[in-house]
Design an enzyme around this catalytic site. Structure first.
Site, PDB file in Angstrom:
ATOM      1  N   LYS A  39    -113.110 -73.197  69.539  1.00  0.00           N
ATOM      2  CA  LYS A  39    -111.700 -73.185  69.170  1.00  0.00           C
ATOM      3  C   LYS A  39    -111.157 -74.608  68.962  1.00  0.00           C
ATOM      4  O   LYS A  39    -110.232 -74.817  68.162  1.00  0.00           O
ATOM      5  CB  LYS A  39    -110.888 -72.443  70.229  1.00  0.00           C
ATOM      6  CG  LYS A  39    -111.201 -70.948  70.292  1.00  0.00           C
ATOM      7  CD  LYS A  39    -110.954 -70.270  68.962  1.00  0.00           C
ATOM      8  CE  LYS A  39    -111.123 -68.774  69.031  1.00  0.00           C
ATOM      9  NZ  LYS A  39    -110.815 -68.101  67.736  1.00  0.00           N
ATOM     10  N   SER A  87    -106.970 -71.444  69.887  1.00  0.00           N
ATOM     11  CA  SER A  87    -106.630 -70.942  71.214  1.00  0.00           C
ATOM     12  C   SER A  87    -106.121 -72.115  72.036  1.00  0.00           C
ATOM     13  O   SER A  87    -106.450 -73.276  71.745  1.00  0.00           O
ATOM     14  CB  SER A  87    -107.869 -70.338  71.879  1.00  0.00           C
ATOM     15  OG  SER A  87    -107.675 -70.153  73.267  1.00  0.00           O
ATOM     16  N   TYR A 106    -116.728 -71.084  74.078  1.00  0.00           N
ATOM     17  CA  TYR A 106    -115.574 -70.503  73.378  1.00  0.00           C
ATOM     18  C   TYR A 106    -114.513 -71.579  73.152  1.00  0.00           C
ATOM     19  O   TYR A 106    -113.994 -71.730  72.041  1.00  0.00           O
ATOM     20  CB  TYR A 106    -114.996 -69.349  74.195  1.00  0.00           C
ATOM     21  CG  TYR A 106    -113.756 -68.729  73.586  1.00  0.00           C
ATOM     22  CD1 TYR A 106    -113.864 -67.782  72.577  1.00  0.00           C
ATOM     23  CD2 TYR A 106    -112.486 -69.092  74.026  1.00  0.00           C
ATOM     24  CE1 TYR A 106    -112.725 -67.208  72.016  1.00  0.00           C
ATOM     25  CE2 TYR A 106    -111.347 -68.533  73.466  1.00  0.00           C
ATOM     26  CZ  TYR A 106    -111.470 -67.583  72.459  1.00  0.00           C
ATOM     27  OH  TYR A 106    -110.349 -67.032  71.899  1.00  0.00           O
TER      28      TYR A 106
END
Length: 262
Positions: free
Chosen positions: A163, A147, A159
């Protein structure tokens, strides 16, 4: 140019998070390119619909219910694919989750573990299993979904961390497995209109703010990732490995420097 370099005819692909969004779009794109595709996620009913779409294209589609955060289910996914097709040429580690929206100080260990297990550990587990098969076959292609949050810190702390780890896993695996003709790359999407990102685009005000920060002045659609996955999986990308390719409408470069006149 000979466009046959984009062909995946006769190859077998495994796609996690394949029931919707980027995973579904990539699975259908690879099927269009000639690959047989195994789609995996937790809910078999959703997967079977995608498998039927794949089969309608004249290739084989198979649905295998899998929770990628569980190692035994990852192993079963690989084993069942081998039993059905006898080979794995492409692995698209696309499954991802983010059950927590908020500051790091308020996040608990349970949601931390869920995010890291699905977004990061599953890449390690599945890639290692698939790489052993690809080594014996003479090569293959592994593609991981990172991401832009893994490249530049965002508001979703854990998160983003998961990533970023996907980017480094991609580089390490590419460095180690290149000798076996196994290429490993990643894609780093920006805000794509999927269920995972609904909180960022369903609310009109939030959506307008997000769009205003993207040079192309729009959010991405899942199908816009399909071509990139086919490219990285095919011979067209045969000399690319260890790379993370950003697909975000230019968002990572900052807000638009101009607006079109009305």
């Amino acid at each position: 140019m000979d466009l046959s370099v984009f062909s995946l005819e006769g190859k077998v692909a495994v796609v996690t998070g394949g029931s919707r969004g980027i995973g579904r779009a990539a699975a259908l794109a690879m099927a269009d390119a000639g690959a047989h595709v195994v789609v995996a996620s937790r809910k078999i009913a959703d997967l079977e619909k995608v498998a039927a779409e794949i089969s309608a294209k004249g290739v084989k589609g198979k649905a295998i219910a899998t929770h990628v955060g569980k190692t035994d289910e990852c192993r079963a996914l690989i084993d069942q694919t081998m039993k059905e097709f006898g080979r794995i040429d492409i692995l698209f580690n696309n499954a991802g989750t983010n059950p927590y929206y908020g500051p790091l100080m308020d996040q608990d260990e349970t949601t931390y573990d869920i995010i890291m297990n699905v977004n990061t550990k599953s890449i390690f587990v599945l890639s290692r299993l698939a790489a052993k098969i690809m080594k014996e076959q003479g090569g293959g292609s592994i593609i991981n979904t990172s991401s832009i949050g893994g490249i530049r810190a965002g508001d979703l702390g854990v998160y983003c961390t998961s990533k970023a780890a996907a980017v480094m896993l991609t580089q390490v695996m590419a460095k180690e497995w290149g000798q076996y003709n196994i290429r490993v790359n990643a894609i780093a999407p920006g805000i794509i209109k999927t269920r995972l990102s609904e909180a960022l685009w369903k609310d009109p005000k939030v959506n307008a703010r997000a769009v205003s920060q993207i040079p192309t002045l729009r959010l991405g659609e899942p199908q816009e990732l399909g071509g990139m996955v086919v490219f990285l999986a095919s011979d067209a990308g045969s000399y690319i490995t260890g790379e993370t390719i950003v697909v975000d409408g230019g968002k990572v470069h900052g807000e638009p420097a101009w607006r079109a006149s009305k």
